[in-house]
Motif scaffolding. Sequence first.
Motif, PDB file in Angstrom:
ATOM      1  N   LYS A  40       2.086  -1.827  12.121  1.00  0.00           N
ATOM      2  CA  LYS A  40       2.875  -1.404  11.055  1.00  0.00           C
ATOM      3  C   LYS A  40       3.863  -2.736  10.584  1.00  0.00           C
ATOM      4  O   LYS A  40       3.941  -2.922   9.481  1.00  0.00           O
ATOM      5  N   GLU A  41       4.012  -3.416  11.665  1.00  0.00           N
ATOM      6  CA  GLU A  41       4.853  -4.563  11.201  1.00  0.00           C
ATOM      7  C   GLU A  41       4.164  -5.580  10.409  1.00  0.00           C
ATOM      8  O   GLU A  41       4.495  -6.060   9.454  1.00  0.00           O
ATOM      9  N   LYS A  42       2.832  -5.630  10.802  1.00  0.00           N
ATOM     10  CA  LYS A  42       2.099  -6.897  10.404  1.00  0.00           C
ATOM     11  C   LYS A  42       1.270  -6.274   9.237  1.00  0.00           C
ATOM     12  O   LYS A  42       1.172  -6.982   8.278  1.00  0.00           O
ATOM     13  N   HIS A  43       0.865  -5.030   9.045  1.00  0.00           N
ATOM     14  CA  HIS A  43       0.250  -4.331   7.904  1.00  0.00           C
ATOM     15  C   HIS A  43       0.907  -2.894   7.695  1.00  0.00           C
ATOM     16  O   HIS A  43       0.242  -1.835   7.986  1.00  0.00           O
ATOM     17  N   PRO A  44       2.025  -3.188   6.946  1.00  0.00           N
ATOM     18  CA  PRO A  44       2.749  -1.939   6.553  1.00  0.00           C
ATOM     19  C   PRO A  44       1.966  -0.935   5.834  1.00  0.00           C
ATOM     20  O   PRO A  44       2.125   0.445   5.940  1.00  0.00           O
ATOM     21  N   GLY A  45       0.868  -1.186   5.059  1.00  0.00           N
ATOM     22  CA  GLY A  45       0.208  -0.369   4.103  1.00  0.00           C
ATOM     23  C   GLY A  45      -1.015   0.233   4.718  1.00  0.00           C
ATOM     24  O   GLY A  45      -1.578   1.060   4.153  1.00  0.00           O
ATOM     25  N   THR A  46      -1.323  -0.253   5.990  1.00  0.00           N
ATOM     26  CA  THR A  46      -2.342   0.546   6.726  1.00  0.00           C
ATOM     27  C   THR A  46      -2.402   1.745   7.287  1.00  0.00           C
ATOM     28  O   THR A  46      -1.580   1.840   8.363  1.00  0.00           O
ATOM     29  N   PRO A  47      -2.860   2.801   6.846  1.00  0.00           N
ATOM     30  CA  PRO A  47      -2.831   4.018   7.649  1.00  0.00           C
ATOM     31  C   PRO A  47      -3.489   3.944   9.279  1.00  0.00           C
ATOM     32  O   PRO A  47      -4.639   3.567   9.156  1.00  0.00           O
ATOM     33  N   ILE A  48      -2.872   4.801   9.849  1.00  0.00           N
ATOM     34  CA  ILE A  48      -3.575   4.744  11.445  1.00  0.00           C
ATOM     35  C   ILE A  48      -3.606   6.365  11.868  1.00  0.00           C
ATOM     36  O   ILE A  48      -2.696   7.146  11.507  1.00  0.00           O
TER      37      ILE A  48
END
Length: 344
Positions: free
Chosen positions: A233-241
Amino acid sequence: MARDKTILKALAGETQATPPIWMMRQAGRYLPEYRATRAEAGDFLSLCYNPDLATEVTLQPIRRYGFDAAILFADILLVPQALGADLWFVTGEGPRLSTVTTQADFDKLGPAADIHETLNPIYQTVRNLSGALPSETTLIGFAGAPWTVATYMVAGRGTPDQGPAHALKDENRPVFEALMDRITEATILYLSAQIDAGAEVVKVFDSWAGSLKGKDFEDFAVAPAKRIISALKEKHPGTPIIAFPREAGDGYIGFHAKTGADCVAVDDSVTPEWAAANVQKDGCVQGNLASRHMVTGGEDLVRETRKVVEGFKNGPHIFNLGHGITPDADPDNVQLMIDTIRGG
Ligand code: CP3
Protein backbone atom coordinates in the motif's frame (compact mmCIF):
# COMPACT_ATOMS: atom_id res chain seq x y z
CA MET A 1 -11.99 3.77 -17.64
CA ALA A 2 -10.30 1.19 -15.47
CA ARG A 3 -12.54 1.95 -12.47
CA ASP A 4 -15.57 0.84 -14.50
CA LYS A 5 -14.33 -2.74 -14.31
CA THR A 6 -16.78 -4.74 -12.20
CA ILE A 7 -14.06 -6.42 -10.10
CA LEU A 8 -12.52 -3.04 -9.23
CA LYS A 9 -15.95 -1.68 -8.33
CA ALA A 10 -16.54 -4.56 -5.92
CA LEU A 11 -13.08 -4.03 -4.44
CA ALA A 12 -13.88 -0.34 -3.97
CA GLY A 13 -16.87 -1.40 -1.86
CA GLU A 14 -19.68 -1.16 -4.41
CA THR A 15 -22.69 -3.50 -4.17
CA GLN A 16 -23.66 -4.68 -7.67
CA ALA A 17 -26.86 -6.35 -8.89
CA THR A 18 -24.82 -9.08 -10.60
CA PRO A 19 -21.53 -9.96 -8.90
CA PRO A 20 -18.38 -10.14 -11.03
CA ILE A 21 -17.08 -13.70 -11.49
CA TRP A 22 -13.79 -15.55 -11.75
CA MET A 23 -12.62 -18.97 -10.53
CA MET A 24 -9.52 -20.15 -8.69
CA ARG A 25 -7.50 -22.42 -11.05
CA GLN A 26 -9.66 -21.24 -13.95
CA ALA A 27 -6.76 -22.02 -16.28
CA GLY A 28 -6.21 -25.69 -15.59
CA ARG A 29 -6.48 -29.34 -16.46
CA TYR A 30 -10.31 -29.46 -16.72
CA LEU A 31 -9.92 -27.48 -19.99
CA PRO A 32 -8.84 -29.44 -23.11
CA GLU A 33 -7.15 -26.31 -24.53
CA TYR A 34 -5.05 -26.05 -21.32
CA ARG A 35 -3.97 -29.69 -21.62
CA ALA A 36 -2.93 -29.10 -25.24
CA THR A 37 -0.81 -26.02 -24.38
CA ARG A 38 0.73 -27.79 -21.41
CA ALA A 39 1.71 -30.69 -23.68
CA GLU A 40 3.32 -28.18 -26.05
CA ALA A 41 5.29 -26.67 -23.12
CA GLY A 42 6.46 -30.15 -22.01
CA ASP A 43 5.75 -29.79 -18.29
CA PHE A 44 4.07 -27.49 -15.76
CA LEU A 45 7.15 -25.45 -14.76
CA SER A 46 8.20 -24.93 -18.39
CA LEU A 47 4.69 -23.58 -18.99
CA CYS A 48 4.99 -21.17 -16.01
CA TYR A 49 8.33 -19.81 -17.28
CA ASN A 50 7.29 -19.46 -20.94
CA PRO A 51 5.65 -15.99 -21.20
CA ASP A 52 3.97 -16.69 -24.56
CA LEU A 53 2.41 -19.99 -23.46
CA ALA A 54 1.58 -18.73 -19.94
CA THR A 55 -0.18 -15.76 -21.57
CA GLU A 56 -2.09 -18.15 -23.82
CA VAL A 57 -3.36 -20.37 -20.95
CA THR A 58 -4.32 -17.31 -18.88
CA LEU A 59 -6.45 -16.08 -21.80
CA GLN A 60 -8.14 -19.44 -22.54
CA PRO A 61 -10.83 -19.26 -19.81
CA ILE A 62 -11.45 -15.57 -20.65
CA ARG A 63 -12.14 -16.45 -24.29
CA ARG A 64 -14.28 -19.45 -23.41
CA TYR A 65 -16.35 -17.93 -20.58
CA GLY A 66 -15.81 -14.16 -20.46
CA PHE A 67 -14.83 -14.13 -16.78
CA ASP A 68 -14.53 -10.66 -15.22
CA ALA A 69 -10.95 -11.33 -14.12
CA ALA A 70 -7.93 -13.17 -15.45
CA ILE A 71 -5.43 -14.57 -12.95
CA LEU A 72 -1.80 -14.68 -13.96
CA PHE A 73 -0.75 -18.25 -14.76
CA ALA A 74 2.12 -19.13 -12.41
CA ASP A 75 2.49 -20.95 -9.07
CA ILE A 76 3.09 -20.00 -5.44
CA LEU A 77 6.14 -22.32 -5.37
CA LEU A 78 8.11 -20.23 -7.87
CA VAL A 79 9.15 -17.95 -4.96
CA PRO A 80 10.96 -20.77 -3.07
CA GLN A 81 12.62 -21.72 -6.36
CA ALA A 82 13.70 -18.10 -6.88
CA LEU A 83 15.17 -18.15 -3.35
CA GLY A 84 17.30 -21.14 -4.38
CA ALA A 85 15.21 -24.18 -3.38
CA ASP A 86 15.09 -27.08 -5.84
CA LEU A 87 11.55 -27.56 -7.18
CA TRP A 88 10.02 -30.24 -9.38
CA PHE A 89 6.57 -31.72 -9.92
CA VAL A 90 5.83 -35.44 -9.82
CA THR A 91 2.98 -36.24 -12.22
CA GLY A 92 -0.11 -37.39 -10.37
CA GLU A 93 1.43 -36.55 -6.97
CA GLY A 94 2.30 -32.85 -6.78
CA PRO A 95 5.26 -30.64 -5.91
CA ARG A 96 8.61 -31.68 -4.41
CA LEU A 97 11.20 -29.26 -3.01
CA SER A 98 14.55 -29.42 -1.24
CA THR A 99 13.77 -28.97 2.47
CA VAL A 100 14.65 -26.21 4.96
CA THR A 101 14.77 -27.60 8.50
CA THR A 102 18.13 -26.38 9.88
CA GLN A 103 20.16 -23.16 10.05
CA ALA A 104 22.53 -24.66 7.46
CA ASP A 105 19.59 -25.27 5.05
CA PHE A 106 18.39 -21.70 5.62
CA ASP A 107 21.88 -20.29 4.99
CA LYS A 108 21.86 -21.82 1.51
CA LEU A 109 18.89 -19.66 0.44
CA GLY A 110 19.61 -16.51 -1.55
CA PRO A 111 18.61 -12.97 -0.54
CA ALA A 112 15.06 -11.80 -1.31
CA ALA A 113 16.45 -9.06 -3.57
CA ASP A 114 17.83 -11.71 -5.96
CA ILE A 115 14.49 -13.35 -6.85
CA HIS A 116 13.84 -11.23 -9.94
CA GLU A 117 16.51 -13.03 -11.97
CA THR A 118 14.40 -16.21 -11.85
CA LEU A 119 11.02 -14.48 -11.89
CA ASN A 120 11.56 -12.08 -14.82
CA PRO A 121 9.62 -14.34 -17.25
CA ILE A 122 6.59 -14.07 -14.92
CA TYR A 123 6.72 -10.27 -15.11
CA GLN A 124 6.88 -10.58 -18.91
CA THR A 125 3.69 -12.69 -18.81
CA VAL A 126 2.01 -9.90 -16.79
CA ARG A 127 3.14 -7.29 -19.34
CA ASN A 128 1.84 -9.44 -22.22
CA LEU A 129 -1.50 -9.87 -20.47
CA SER A 130 -2.00 -6.24 -19.66
CA GLY A 131 -1.85 -5.54 -23.40
CA ALA A 132 -3.93 -8.56 -24.46
CA LEU A 133 -6.95 -8.65 -22.15
CA PRO A 134 -10.35 -7.24 -23.12
CA SER A 135 -10.84 -3.75 -21.61
CA GLU A 136 -13.48 -4.97 -19.14
CA THR A 137 -11.31 -7.79 -17.72
CA THR A 138 -9.23 -7.20 -14.58
CA LEU A 139 -5.74 -8.72 -14.30
CA ILE A 140 -5.01 -10.35 -10.93
CA GLY A 141 -1.46 -11.18 -9.84
CA PHE A 142 -0.76 -13.41 -6.84
CA ALA A 143 1.66 -15.03 -4.44
CA GLY A 144 1.46 -17.56 -1.63
CA ALA A 145 1.33 -16.28 1.95
CA PRO A 146 4.49 -16.91 3.99
CA TRP A 147 2.99 -19.66 6.17
CA THR A 148 1.62 -21.64 3.22
CA VAL A 149 4.87 -21.29 1.26
CA ALA A 150 6.86 -22.26 4.39
CA THR A 151 4.78 -25.44 4.81
CA TYR A 152 6.04 -26.63 1.40
CA MET A 153 9.63 -25.44 1.96
CA VAL A 154 9.94 -27.20 5.32
CA ALA A 155 8.27 -30.49 4.32
CA GLY A 156 9.52 -30.54 0.73
CA ARG A 157 6.00 -31.45 -0.41
CA GLY A 158 2.32 -30.98 0.38
CA THR A 159 1.25 -32.46 3.73
CA PRO A 160 -2.23 -33.18 5.11
CA ASP A 161 -1.68 -31.43 8.47
CA GLN A 162 1.42 -29.26 7.79
CA GLY A 163 3.11 -31.28 10.54
CA PRO A 164 6.75 -30.60 9.59
CA ALA A 165 6.22 -26.79 9.52
CA HIS A 166 4.42 -26.91 12.90
CA ALA A 167 7.31 -28.98 14.29
CA LEU A 168 9.93 -26.48 13.08
CA LYS A 169 7.85 -23.60 14.52
CA ASP A 170 7.69 -25.31 17.90
CA GLU A 171 11.19 -26.83 18.02
CA ASN A 172 13.47 -24.39 16.19
CA ARG A 173 11.77 -21.02 16.37
CA PRO A 174 14.81 -18.95 15.15
CA VAL A 175 15.08 -20.88 11.86
CA PHE A 176 11.29 -20.90 11.37
CA GLU A 177 11.07 -17.13 11.94
CA ALA A 178 14.06 -16.42 9.70
CA LEU A 179 12.38 -18.46 6.95
CA MET A 180 9.03 -16.67 7.41
CA ASP A 181 10.87 -13.31 7.22
CA ARG A 182 12.75 -14.23 4.07
CA ILE A 183 9.57 -15.40 2.34
CA THR A 184 7.73 -12.25 3.47
CA GLU A 185 10.45 -9.97 2.04
CA ALA A 186 10.50 -11.93 -1.24
CA THR A 187 6.70 -11.83 -1.49
CA ILE A 188 6.62 -8.04 -1.13
CA LEU A 189 9.23 -7.66 -3.91
CA TYR A 190 7.48 -10.23 -6.14
CA LEU A 191 4.01 -8.68 -5.84
CA SER A 192 5.38 -5.17 -6.21
CA ALA A 193 7.09 -6.20 -9.47
CA GLN A 194 3.85 -7.80 -10.72
CA ILE A 195 2.03 -4.50 -10.04
CA ASP A 196 4.79 -2.53 -11.84
CA ALA A 197 4.32 -4.91 -14.81
CA GLY A 198 0.55 -4.30 -14.96
CA ALA A 199 -1.29 -6.42 -12.35
CA GLU A 200 -4.34 -4.38 -11.28
CA VAL A 201 -5.14 -6.43 -8.16
CA VAL A 202 -3.05 -8.92 -6.18
CA LYS A 203 -4.18 -11.89 -4.14
CA VAL A 204 -2.29 -13.59 -1.32
CA PHE A 205 -3.13 -17.31 -0.98
CA ASP A 206 -2.84 -18.69 2.56
CA SER A 207 -4.22 -22.13 1.70
CA TRP A 208 -3.08 -23.68 5.00
CA ALA A 209 -4.01 -20.81 7.35
CA GLY A 210 -6.66 -23.07 8.90
CA SER A 211 -4.06 -25.16 10.71
CA LEU A 212 -2.76 -22.13 12.66
CA LYS A 213 -4.66 -21.78 15.93
CA GLY A 214 -4.91 -18.99 18.50
CA LYS A 215 -1.76 -16.89 18.83
CA ASP A 216 -0.12 -18.80 15.96
CA PHE A 217 -2.86 -17.54 13.64
CA GLU A 218 -2.19 -13.96 14.77
CA ASP A 219 1.60 -14.30 14.49
CA PHE A 220 1.91 -16.31 11.28
CA ALA A 221 -1.25 -15.58 9.23
CA VAL A 222 -2.40 -12.09 10.34
CA ALA A 223 0.98 -10.43 11.00
CA PRO A 224 2.71 -11.42 7.71
CA ALA A 225 -0.43 -10.46 5.72
CA LYS A 226 -0.43 -7.09 7.45
CA ARG A 227 3.26 -6.56 6.74
CA ILE A 228 2.89 -7.48 3.05
CA ILE A 229 -0.23 -5.35 2.60
CA SER A 230 1.27 -2.29 4.39
CA ALA A 231 4.42 -2.45 2.28
CA LEU A 232 2.44 -2.78 -0.96
CA LYS A 233 0.00 0.00 0.00
CA GLU A 234 2.91 2.32 0.67
CA LYS A 235 4.32 1.78 -2.80
CA HIS A 236 1.09 1.16 -4.74
CA PRO A 237 -1.72 2.85 -2.78
CA GLY A 238 -4.26 2.39 -5.58
CA THR A 239 -3.87 -1.38 -6.01
CA PRO A 240 -6.52 -3.48 -4.21
CA ILE A 241 -5.42 -6.60 -2.35
CA ILE A 242 -7.39 -9.82 -1.75
CA ALA A 243 -6.39 -12.01 1.21
CA PHE A 244 -7.39 -15.68 1.38
CA PRO A 245 -6.74 -17.20 4.82
CA ARG A 246 -8.41 -20.48 3.81
CA GLU A 247 -10.37 -22.37 6.49
CA ALA A 248 -9.70 -19.60 9.01
CA GLY A 249 -13.22 -20.03 10.50
CA ASP A 250 -13.62 -17.42 13.24
CA GLY A 251 -10.24 -16.07 12.12
CA TYR A 252 -12.04 -14.52 9.12
CA ILE A 253 -13.75 -12.12 11.55
CA GLY A 254 -11.90 -8.80 11.54
CA PHE A 255 -9.34 -9.95 8.93
CA HIS A 256 -9.99 -6.86 6.72
CA ALA A 257 -9.30 -4.45 9.57
CA LYS A 258 -6.37 -6.36 11.08
CA THR A 259 -4.46 -6.67 7.79
CA GLY A 260 -5.68 -3.79 5.60
CA ALA A 261 -6.96 -6.20 2.91
CA ASP A 262 -9.56 -4.70 0.54
CA CYS A 263 -11.25 -8.08 0.18
CA VAL A 264 -11.27 -11.30 2.19
CA ALA A 265 -11.84 -14.50 0.21
CA VAL A 266 -13.74 -17.22 2.08
CA ASP A 267 -13.80 -20.97 1.48
CA ASP A 268 -16.94 -23.11 1.55
CA SER A 269 -16.53 -24.37 5.12
CA VAL A 270 -18.49 -21.24 6.11
CA THR A 271 -21.98 -20.41 4.80
CA PRO A 272 -22.70 -17.25 2.78
CA GLU A 273 -25.10 -16.13 5.55
CA TRP A 274 -22.40 -16.44 8.20
CA ALA A 275 -19.78 -14.73 6.01
CA ALA A 276 -22.16 -11.89 5.09
CA ALA A 277 -22.97 -11.21 8.75
CA ASN A 278 -19.45 -11.60 10.10
CA VAL A 279 -17.01 -10.69 7.31
CA GLN A 280 -18.80 -8.78 4.53
CA LYS A 281 -19.91 -6.20 7.09
CA ASP A 282 -16.28 -4.98 7.02
CA GLY A 283 -15.79 -4.93 3.22
CA CYS A 284 -15.73 -6.90 0.01
CA VAL A 285 -15.93 -10.69 0.22
CA GLN A 286 -14.97 -13.23 -2.44
CA GLY A 287 -16.38 -16.75 -2.64
CA ASN A 288 -17.63 -19.37 -1.97
CA LEU A 289 -19.39 -22.08 -4.03
CA ALA A 290 -18.06 -25.59 -3.25
CA SER A 291 -15.89 -26.65 -6.20
CA ARG A 292 -17.47 -30.16 -6.25
CA HIS A 293 -20.48 -28.59 -8.03
CA MET A 294 -18.23 -28.10 -11.07
CA VAL A 295 -17.99 -31.91 -11.15
CA THR A 296 -21.57 -32.83 -10.22
CA GLY A 297 -23.56 -30.04 -11.95
CA GLY A 298 -27.36 -30.18 -12.34
CA GLU A 299 -30.01 -28.72 -10.05
CA ASP A 300 -27.71 -28.76 -7.02
CA LEU A 301 -25.26 -26.49 -8.82
CA VAL A 302 -28.03 -24.05 -9.79
CA ARG A 303 -29.54 -23.98 -6.29
CA GLU A 304 -26.22 -23.57 -4.47
CA THR A 305 -25.01 -20.90 -6.93
CA ARG A 306 -28.19 -18.90 -6.27
CA LYS A 307 -27.67 -19.30 -2.52
CA VAL A 308 -24.20 -17.77 -2.77
CA VAL A 309 -25.43 -14.83 -4.89
CA GLU A 310 -28.44 -14.30 -2.59
CA GLY A 311 -26.38 -14.59 0.60
CA PHE A 312 -23.93 -11.86 -0.44
CA LYS A 313 -26.31 -9.59 -2.41
CA ASN A 314 -26.46 -6.81 0.20
CA GLY A 315 -22.77 -5.95 0.06
CA PRO A 316 -19.67 -5.92 -2.14
CA HIS A 317 -19.09 -9.44 -3.52
CA ILE A 318 -16.89 -11.19 -6.07
CA PHE A 319 -18.31 -14.60 -7.00
CA ASN A 320 -15.75 -17.43 -6.85
CA LEU A 321 -15.43 -21.03 -5.74
CA GLY A 322 -14.44 -21.91 -2.18
CA HIS A 323 -11.17 -23.41 -3.51
CA GLY A 324 -9.68 -24.25 -6.91
CA ILE A 325 -11.62 -26.05 -9.64
CA THR A 326 -10.48 -29.68 -9.88
CA PRO A 327 -9.20 -31.51 -13.00
CA ASP A 328 -12.30 -33.78 -13.10
CA ALA A 329 -14.69 -30.79 -13.48
CA ASP A 330 -16.95 -30.60 -16.53
CA PRO A 331 -16.43 -27.35 -18.54
CA ASP A 332 -20.21 -27.26 -19.22
CA ASN A 333 -20.89 -26.96 -15.48
CA VAL A 334 -18.78 -23.79 -15.37
CA GLN A 335 -20.99 -22.33 -18.11
CA LEU A 336 -24.10 -23.35 -16.16
CA MET A 337 -22.78 -21.56 -13.05
CA ILE A 338 -22.08 -18.38 -15.06
CA ASP A 339 -25.50 -18.49 -16.77
CA THR A 340 -27.16 -18.93 -13.39
CA ILE A 341 -25.38 -15.86 -11.97
CA ARG A 342 -25.77 -13.59 -15.00
CA GLY A 343 -29.13 -14.82 -16.21
CA GLY A 344 -30.92 -15.01 -12.86
O1 CP3 B 1 -5.75 -19.97 -10.27
C1 CP3 B 1 -5.14 -20.00 -11.37
O2 CP3 B 1 -5.69 -20.46 -12.41
C2 CP3 B 1 -3.79 -19.36 -11.49
C3 CP3 B 1 -2.67 -20.24 -11.40
C4 CP3 B 1 -2.37 -20.94 -10.10
C5 CP3 B 1 -1.81 -22.24 -10.05
N1 CP3 B 1 -1.49 -22.52 -8.76
C6 CP3 B 1 -1.57 -23.09 -11.21
C7 CP3 B 1 -1.36 -24.53 -11.01
C8 CP3 B 1 -2.47 -20.49 -8.78
C9 CP3 B 1 -3.08 -19.21 -8.24
C10 CP3 B 1 -1.89 -21.50 -7.95
C11 CP3 B 1 -1.77 -21.36 -6.50
C12 CP3 B 1 -1.25 -22.47 -5.72
N2 CP3 B 1 -0.28 -23.37 -6.05
C13 CP3 B 1 -1.63 -22.73 -4.38
C14 CP3 B 1 -2.58 -21.89 -3.57
C15 CP3 B 1 -3.99 -22.10 -3.94
C16 CP3 B 1 -4.54 -23.44 -3.59
O3 CP3 B 1 -4.90 -24.17 -4.53
O4 CP3 B 1 -4.64 -23.75 -2.39
C17 CP3 B 1 -0.93 -23.85 -3.95
C18 CP3 B 1 -1.03 -24.51 -2.57
C19 CP3 B 1 -0.06 -24.25 -5.01
C20 CP3 B 1 0.93 -25.35 -5.01
C21 CP3 B 1 0.65 -26.36 -6.02
N3 CP3 B 1 0.73 -26.15 -7.39
C22 CP3 B 1 0.23 -27.69 -5.81
C23 CP3 B 1 0.00 -28.32 -4.44
C24 CP3 B 1 0.07 -28.27 -7.06
C25 CP3 B 1 -0.24 -29.72 -7.36
C26 CP3 B 1 -1.66 -30.07 -7.13
C27 CP3 B 1 -2.32 -30.30 -8.43
O5 CP3 B 1 -3.45 -29.78 -8.60
O6 CP3 B 1 -1.75 -31.03 -9.25
C28 CP3 B 1 0.34 -27.29 -8.04
C29 CP3 B 1 0.27 -27.46 -9.48
C30 CP3 B 1 -0.54 -26.48 -10.27
N4 CP3 B 1 -0.55 -25.12 -10.08
C31 CP3 B 1 -1.37 -26.80 -11.38
C32 CP3 B 1 -1.88 -25.58 -11.86
C33 CP3 B 1 -2.77 -25.36 -13.05
C34 CP3 B 1 -1.57 -28.16 -11.95
C35 CP3 B 1 -0.32 -28.45 -12.74
C36 CP3 B 1 -0.55 -29.28 -13.97
O7 CP3 B 1 -0.89 -28.73 -15.02
O8 CP3 B 1 -0.30 -30.48 -13.83
